[in-house]
Write a protein that holds these residues in place. Structure first.
Motif, PDB file in Angstrom:
ATOM      1  N   UNK A  97       2.222 -18.551  -8.607  1.00 11.10           N
ATOM      2  CA  UNK A  97       2.191 -20.006  -8.769  1.00 11.10           C
ATOM      3  C   UNK A  97       3.406 -20.486  -9.551  1.00 11.10           C
ATOM      4  N   UNK A  98       3.751 -19.752 -10.603  1.00 16.37           N
ATOM      5  CA  UNK A  98       4.900 -20.133 -11.417  1.00 16.37           C
ATOM      6  C   UNK A  98       6.192 -20.075 -10.601  1.00 16.37           C
ATOM      7  N   UNK A  99       6.352 -19.043  -9.803  1.00 18.58           N
ATOM      8  CA  UNK A  99       7.550 -18.932  -8.961  1.00 18.58           C
ATOM      9  C   UNK A  99       7.596 -20.062  -7.940  1.00 18.58           C
ATOM     10  N   UNK A 100       6.460 -20.361  -7.312  1.00 15.28           N
ATOM     11  CA  UNK A 100       6.421 -21.438  -6.321  1.00 15.28           C
ATOM     12  C   UNK A 100       6.777 -22.781  -6.959  1.00 15.28           C
ATOM     13  N   UNK A 155       7.605 -22.476  -0.454  1.00 12.58           N
ATOM     14  CA  UNK A 155       6.580 -21.678   0.230  1.00 12.58           C
ATOM     15  C   UNK A 155       7.202 -20.440   0.863  1.00 12.58           C
ATOM     16  N   UNK A 156       8.332 -20.623   1.540  1.00 13.81           N
ATOM     17  CA  UNK A 156       8.995 -19.510   2.215  1.00 13.81           C
ATOM     18  C   UNK A 156       9.408 -18.421   1.238  1.00 13.81           C
ATOM     19  N   UNK A 157      10.059 -18.816   0.152  1.00 16.54           N
ATOM     20  CA  UNK A 157      10.532 -17.834  -0.830  1.00 16.54           C
ATOM     21  C   UNK A 157       9.380 -17.145  -1.537  1.00 16.54           C
ATOM     22  N   UNK A 162       6.419 -12.227  -2.526  1.00 12.69           N
ATOM     23  CA  UNK A 162       5.184 -11.531  -2.887  1.00 12.69           C
ATOM     24  C   UNK A 162       4.581 -10.740  -1.731  1.00 12.69           C
ATOM     25  N   UNK A 163       5.309 -10.677  -0.618  1.00 14.22           N
ATOM     26  CA  UNK A 163       4.906  -9.745   0.436  1.00 14.22           C
ATOM     27  C   UNK A 163       5.567  -8.386   0.248  1.00 14.22           C
ATOM     28  N   UNK A 194      14.522 -10.957   1.420  1.00  9.86           N
ATOM     29  CA  UNK A 194      14.585 -12.027   0.420  1.00  9.86           C
ATOM     30  C   UNK A 194      16.005 -12.239  -0.068  1.00  9.86           C
ATOM     31  N   UNK A 195      16.774 -11.175  -0.190  1.00 14.15           N
ATOM     32  CA  UNK A 195      18.179 -11.315  -0.572  1.00 14.15           C
ATOM     33  C   UNK A 195      18.915 -12.158   0.465  1.00 14.15           C
ATOM     34  N   UNK A 196      18.624 -11.920   1.746  1.00 16.70           N
ATOM     35  CA  UNK A 196      19.238 -12.729   2.800  1.00 16.70           C
ATOM     36  C   UNK A 196      18.882 -14.192   2.681  1.00 16.70           C
ATOM     37  N   UNK A 197      17.611 -14.477   2.375  1.00 17.85           N
ATOM     38  CA  UNK A 197      17.193 -15.871   2.190  1.00 17.85           C
ATOM     39  C   UNK A 197      17.886 -16.495   0.986  1.00 17.85           C
TER      40      UNK A 197
END
Length: 321
Positions: A97-100, A155-157, A162-163, A194-197
């Protein structure tokens, strides 16, 4: 796959080990948080209540104050609670939640800072067409686009981060959850998505930064051609607070994320995180109100009316008693 896991909680980096320093940290953060609540709350109330401030510039400033409140509320209360209770833990859901929320508010703040630079560009470089270009519908569409796109971005990040299964424990080298710290815990073959994003995000941010720079180049060219000193002063008073906020936001965040690995240390990471996540939401209201006479007058008027009503209520209560 046995060494890959999704932990139930994460351990945040503490500000201090001794009880006295933990309480000092709590008091310092409490003061900063209350200052941010007061400053941004006054801006929100003044813009909402004073019809003279119902203009595009103050509409975007209203959104910026709302984002500043969200940004500092995402990180500071949890850090204060951990200091009081002498703990480092944050739950898996709490961390997500904090990251989002942090990704949403920071991305939206940069979007609104970019929109505000365009608003200042139109107001100063094309003043005769300002009301036509920046009408209420256009401003609402810009705000909706900023909120909507940054919501999807967050949402995407968050979902992608977290996957990832984690192989390096659950201790974070930061006082709040953020994406780079989670990536450090991920398996070496799993974090490249995630690095690519993040690389794509940096490219988009760089595009916004170029737009900001070009906008202000044109603004300053126009301002310097204004013949009257009073006109130049008014134009600068409109632009300099925004430019100061942009500079503070970009410089602290850029140095924090792009500093050489040789300079990385827990104490430096903590200091930089405070500079880009805690200080801007607290000082932005002060920056915007220093040179903005309209905003200062609106806040002064609002506080005078509140004080007068409080006195009337107090005296009426005393009289009836």
């Amino acid at each position: 796959m046995s060494n890959r896991s999704f932990p139930n909680e994460f351990l945040l980096l503490p500000f201090a080990d001794t009880r006295e320093l933990q309480l000092l940290h709590f008091g310092l953060f409490l003061g900063i948080y209350l200052a941010a609540l007061l400053g941004n709350g006054l801006i929100l109330t003044a813009v909402a209540c004073d019809h003279h401030l119902h203009t595009p510039m103050y509409f975007f400033l209203f959104n910026l104050a709302l984002l500043d409140l969200g940004t500092i509320t995402t990180t500071v209360p949890k850090a204060m609670a951990n200091s009081v209770w002498d703990t480092r833990a944050i739950s898996y859901v709490g961390c997500a939640t904090q990251i989002f929320m942090f990704a949403l508010f920071v991305a939206a703040e940069f979007s609104f800072l970019t929109i505000m630079s365009y608003d200042r560009y139109v107001a100063i470089c094309k003043p005769l067409h300002y009301e036509t270009i920046m009408d209420s519908r256009t401003c609402a569409n810009m705000a909706e686009a900023a909120w909507g796109s940054t919501f999807l971005y967050a949402v995407l990040h968050t979902a992608n981060t977290f996957s990832l299964p984690l192989c390096q424990g659950n201790a974070l080298d930061q006082f709040f959850c953020e994406i780079p710290q989670i990536l450090k815990l991920s398996c070496s073959d799993a974090y490249l998505r995630e690095v690519g994003l993040l690389v794509v995000s940096v490219c988009l941010l760089f595009g916004c930064f170029v737009f900001l720079v070009l906008s202000y180049v044109q603004i300053f060219k126009t301002v310097l051609r204004i013949p009257s000193q009073q006109g130049r002063h008014k134009a600068f008073s409109m632009c300099l607070p925004h430019l100061a906020v942009v500079s503070l936001f970009i410089s602290t965040g850029t140095f924090a994320y792009l500093k050489p690995s040789s300079m990385s240390s827990s104490s430096l990471n903590l200091m930089l995180a405070v500079l880009y996540s805690v200080v801007p939401p607290a000082v932005n209201p002060l920056i915007y109100s220093m040179r903005n006479q309209e905003l200062k007058d609106a806040v002064r008027k609002m506080m005078t009316e509140c004080f007068s009503e409080a006195l009337i209520f107090l005296f009426s209560s005393t009289y009836h008693t």
